[in-house]
Design a protein around this motif. Structure first.
Motif, PDB file in Angstrom:
ATOM      1  N   THR A  76      40.963  28.431  41.693  1.00  7.85           N
ATOM      2  CA  THR A  76      39.592  28.281  41.205  1.00  7.85           C
ATOM      3  C   THR A  76      38.592  28.826  42.220  1.00  7.85           C
ATOM      4  O   THR A  76      37.655  29.556  41.861  1.00  7.85           O
ATOM      5  N   LEU A  77      38.786  28.490  43.495  1.00  9.32           N
ATOM      6  CA  LEU A  77      37.887  28.997  44.539  1.00  9.32           C
ATOM      7  C   LEU A  77      37.872  30.521  44.550  1.00  9.32           C
ATOM      8  O   LEU A  77      36.813  31.151  44.599  1.00  9.32           O
ATOM      9  N   GLY A  78      39.067  31.096  44.497  1.00 10.70           N
ATOM     10  CA  GLY A  78      39.158  32.553  44.526  1.00 10.70           C
ATOM     11  C   GLY A  78      38.430  33.189  43.354  1.00 10.70           C
ATOM     12  O   GLY A  78      37.667  34.142  43.523  1.00 10.70           O
ATOM     13  N   LEU A  79      38.654  32.612  42.168  1.00 15.47           N
ATOM     14  CA  LEU A  79      38.028  33.187  40.975  1.00 15.47           C
ATOM     15  C   LEU A  79      36.511  33.031  41.008  1.00 15.47           C
ATOM     16  O   LEU A  79      35.765  33.958  40.688  1.00 15.47           O
ATOM     17  N   LEU A  80      36.049  31.854  41.427  1.00 12.04           N
ATOM     18  CA  LEU A  80      34.599  31.631  41.521  1.00 12.04           C
ATOM     19  C   LEU A  80      33.973  32.606  42.508  1.00 12.04           C
ATOM     20  O   LEU A  80      32.926  33.208  42.248  1.00 12.04           O
ATOM     21  N   GLY A  81      34.622  32.753  43.658  1.00 11.51           N
ATOM     22  CA  GLY A  81      34.105  33.666  44.675  1.00 11.51           C
ATOM     23  C   GLY A  81      34.044  35.079  44.146  1.00 11.51           C
ATOM     24  O   GLY A  81      33.035  35.772  44.298  1.00 11.51           O
ATOM     25  N   PHE A  82      35.110  35.488  43.487  1.00 10.75           N
ATOM     26  CA  PHE A  82      35.157  36.835  42.931  1.00 10.75           C
ATOM     27  C   PHE A  82      34.015  37.040  41.939  1.00 10.75           C
ATOM     28  O   PHE A  82      33.306  38.052  41.981  1.00 10.75           O
ATOM     29  N   ALA A  83      33.824  36.041  41.071  1.00 14.37           N
ATOM     30  CA  ALA A  83      32.787  36.172  40.038  1.00 14.37           C
ATOM     31  C   ALA A  83      31.394  36.262  40.663  1.00 14.37           C
ATOM     32  O   ALA A  83      30.586  37.117  40.287  1.00 14.37           O
ATOM     33  N   THR A  84      31.102  35.396  41.640  1.00 10.13           N
ATOM     34  CA  THR A  84      29.763  35.452  42.245  1.00 10.13           C
ATOM     35  C   THR A  84      29.560  36.769  42.986  1.00 10.13           C
ATOM     36  O   THR A  84      28.484  37.365  42.928  1.00 10.13           O
ATOM     37  N   ASP A  85      30.600  37.237  43.657  1.00  8.34           N
ATOM     38  CA  ASP A  85      30.453  38.491  44.390  1.00  8.34           C
ATOM     39  C   ASP A  85      30.206  39.654  43.434  1.00  8.34           C
ATOM     40  O   ASP A  85      29.389  40.529  43.710  1.00  8.34           O
ATOM     41  N   ARG A  86      30.893  39.637  42.299  1.00  6.55           N
ATOM     42  CA  ARG A  86      30.644  40.679  41.297  1.00  6.55           C
ATOM     43  C   ARG A  86      29.187  40.615  40.847  1.00  6.55           C
ATOM     44  O   ARG A  86      28.526  41.636  40.708  1.00  6.55           O
ATOM     45  N   ALA A  87      28.722  39.408  40.599  1.00  5.36           N
ATOM     46  CA  ALA A  87      27.337  39.255  40.140  1.00  5.36           C
ATOM     47  C   ALA A  87      26.382  39.862  41.165  1.00  5.36           C
ATOM     48  O   ALA A  87      25.434  40.574  40.813  1.00  5.36           O
ATOM     49  N   PHE A  88      26.658  39.613  42.433  1.00  2.00           N
ATOM     50  CA  PHE A  88      25.791  40.163  43.473  1.00  2.00           C
ATOM     51  C   PHE A  88      25.842  41.674  43.509  1.00  2.00           C
ATOM     52  O   PHE A  88      24.822  42.339  43.627  1.00  2.00           O
ATOM     53  N   ARG A  89      27.045  42.200  43.419  1.00  2.00           N
ATOM     54  CA  ARG A  89      27.149  43.656  43.478  1.00  2.00           C
ATOM     55  C   ARG A  89      26.425  44.289  42.306  1.00  2.00           C
ATOM     56  O   ARG A  89      25.790  45.335  42.458  1.00  2.00           O
ATOM     57  N   LEU A  90      26.515  43.649  41.142  1.00  2.00           N
ATOM     58  CA  LEU A  90      25.791  44.178  39.989  1.00  2.00           C
ATOM     59  C   LEU A  90      24.287  44.144  40.245  1.00  2.00           C
ATOM     60  O   LEU A  90      23.568  45.092  39.945  1.00  2.00           O
TER      61      LEU A  90
END
Ligand SMILES: Nc1ncnc2c1ncn2[C@@H]1O[C@H](COP(=O)(O)OP(=O)(O)OP(=O)(O)O)[C@@H](O)[C@H]1O
Ligand SMILES: [Mg+2]
Lengths: 254, 253
Positions: free
Chosen positions: B226-240
């Motif tokens: 869950t931590l990994g997926l959440l981190g990945f999702a927030t980082d994607r949001a930032f990059r976008l």
């Protein structure tokens, strides 16, 4: 009365490594509506002269008068086209870059886009208004710089080797367009270059500088040739040779 | 321009590969109840979601991260701008930033708990703490990196000081601010888990801790994934966000 008067202007940079005299005793008067090219070898102080006239840097000797008033800092009466592309706003598209000065002056969105569109077409960029600087070629970026400066309707245009980084063909095309735009707008232009042919093709007068350090104005050569100029004509070649001899003496001093 | 769908397909494949490697490692390499296969972890996660337990922990952790992160950003951005713009401010505040930057948030957990108790405040404080210095430093660096000619061009188009700041310096600094926020977000994840491990009644860190106490290995892995997926999702949001605001500024993002 001359629009601009540089009187015994000098610039000495002072830093940790001691002081460095970049420009010495530089005097020149620019008449309203003339196209003056400043020619000199690399490092002779061309950009420094322009920076002082633009008001980016104070003089350390002499004075610069604009309409009789000493230059105290940068202002919208002197438009500048910079040596590189750094000055464009990456987050704005071509049209909004050109409209930037109008926005600063408080012009409404509709009006300034319309006016910017006029200058966009003037520099031959019709259809490119939506592109951002990263999506434009080097030549297009220089056109935008020119249009942006013109749109703010300055009294004079200061251009620092605007075509220096372009290939020969693009450069020739832009020179032709600049000449045409100058003929239309009759702005006073100070144009810096180290390309003799460019200077002779564009200018009504060519100022030749001595090499650095402490560069100064060596001679001013009037170019009384009709526009558009035929670069292979004898008259053109004669002026070219005259200027070349002046520069050559700076590159290979006895 | 890269194709959206292509990117998405690439990500799916990447994750599929990750779970495949995990599965193979669990089946052929480790052979231990302490290293479960993906499938039971997945079923366990579904159970936890059905009971609403996983969401509870996720929401608890994310809320703390978001609160602290916003607080830290709200304070860090103006401070960074001031430090980057005015030399006296920089000279005055640099000892602060350079001092606290090297005291990690994890080391501040004890003080935070003493000061604020084990409630929300201590966690929000720690996240804000870990966020603020990263953002100050990248914002100040961004202000310093604004090309001189951009400011000069605006000056000879008639810009006053306020316009120079709002219309040139600030937008030119934005990519640096967003990059700082992206780094700070990653730090926030580290900090929240550590803080919840040590002192909390809920959250993913607490879930990890409890699972260890009761030897529920699957739960541990659910929390980790869950931590990994959440981190990945927030980082994607930032990059976008960075790309939307400033992709043209920095084509490598
Ligand atoms: N800010 C500065 N501090 C110290 N020295 C400087 C500074 N700016 C320019 N100089 C020096 O002044 C001299 C003239 O520089 P300038 O940029 O005016 O040359 P230039 O004629 O424009 O050359 P180029 O054709 O290569 O652009 C150079 O020797 C340069 O090193
Ligand atoms: Mg130069």
């Amino acid at each position: 009365m001359a629009l601009v008067r540089l009187e015994g202007v000098g610039k000495t940079f002072r830093g940790k490594g001691g002081s460095w005299e970049a420009v010495r005793d530089f005097s020149l008067a620019l008449e309203e509506g003339e196209f003056c090219c400043l020619l000199g070898t690399s490092g002779c102080g061309k950009t420094t002269v322009l920076n002082m006239l633009a008001g980016f840097e104070p003089v350390t000797a002499g004075r610069i008068l604009l309409d009789g008033q000493p230059v105290a800092g940068p202002g919208a009466d002197r438009g500048v086209v910079f040596q590189g592309h750094d000055s464009l706003y990456d987050w704005l598209n071509a049209l909004d870059n050109i409209a930037f000065g109008l926005r600063l002056a408080g012009m409404g969105k509709r009006a300034r886009r319309e006016k910017a569109g006029h200058f966009l077409r003037l520099v031959g960029l019709a259809g490119q208004e939506g592109k951002h600087p990263a999506e434009l070629s080097g030549g297009m970026k220089q056109r935008i710089q020119i249009a942006r400066a013109l749109a703010a309707d300055p009294r004079m245009l200061l251009m620092d080797e605007p075509f220096g980084a372009l290939d020969a063909m693009t450069r020739a095309a832009l020179q032709g367009e600049l000449s045409r735009i100058w003929a239309e707008t009759r702005k006073t232009v100070l144009f810096i270059t180290h390309d003799i042919e460019e200077a002779v093709a564009l200018a009504t007068r060519v100022g030749v500088m001595t090499r650095g350090p402490g560069g100064t104005l060596k001679a001013v050569v009037p170019v009384d040739l009709p526009f558009p100029r035929e670069r292979t004509s004898d008259a053109f070649m004669a002026v070219f040779r005259q200027v070349h001899a002046l520069i050559h003496a700076e590159i290979h001093p006895q | 321009m890269r194709n959206r769908a292509e990117t998405l397909a690439g990500f799916m494949l990447g994750f599929a590969l990750l779970f495949l490697v995990w599965h193979l490692a669990a089946v052929y390499l480790v052979h231990s109840v302490l290293f479960p296969r993906p499938a039971p972890v997945f079923w366990r996660a579904l159970d936890l979601i059905e009971d609403g337990l996983l969401q509870e922990q996720v929401v608890a952790s994310l809320r703390r991260i978001l609160q602290g992160f916003l607080l830290g950003s709200a304070a860090g951005i103006p401070l960074g701008l001031a430090i980057g713009s005015f030399r006296p401010v920089r000279v005055l505040l640099e000892p602060w930033t350079e001092f606290f930057r090297f005291i990690p948030a994890v080391a501040m957990i004890t003080v935070a708990v003493i000061w604020f108790g084990i409630g929300e405040e201590s966690k929000v404080f720690l996240i804000a703490y870990t966020t603020i210095f990263v953002i100050i430093i990248s914002t100040a660096a961004g202000v310093g990196a604004v090309a001189k000619d951009k400011l000069r061009a605006a000056q000879c188009l008639g810009a006053n000081r306020w316009q120079l700041f709002m219309l040139v310096a600030l937008p030119a600094t934005l990519p640096f601010i967003l990059t700082g926020m992206r780094l700070a977000m990653a730090n926030s994840f580290v900090t929240i888990v550590a803080a919840e491990l040590v002192a909390s009644n809920d959250g993913l860190g607490k879930m990890l801790w409890d699972a260890r106490l009761f030897m529920q290995v699957e739960d541990i892995f659910v929390a980790l994934v869950t931590l990994g997926l959440l981190g990945f999702a927030t980082d994607r949001a930032f990059r976008l966000a960075i790309r939307a605001f400033a992709g043209r500024f920095n084509p490598t993002m």
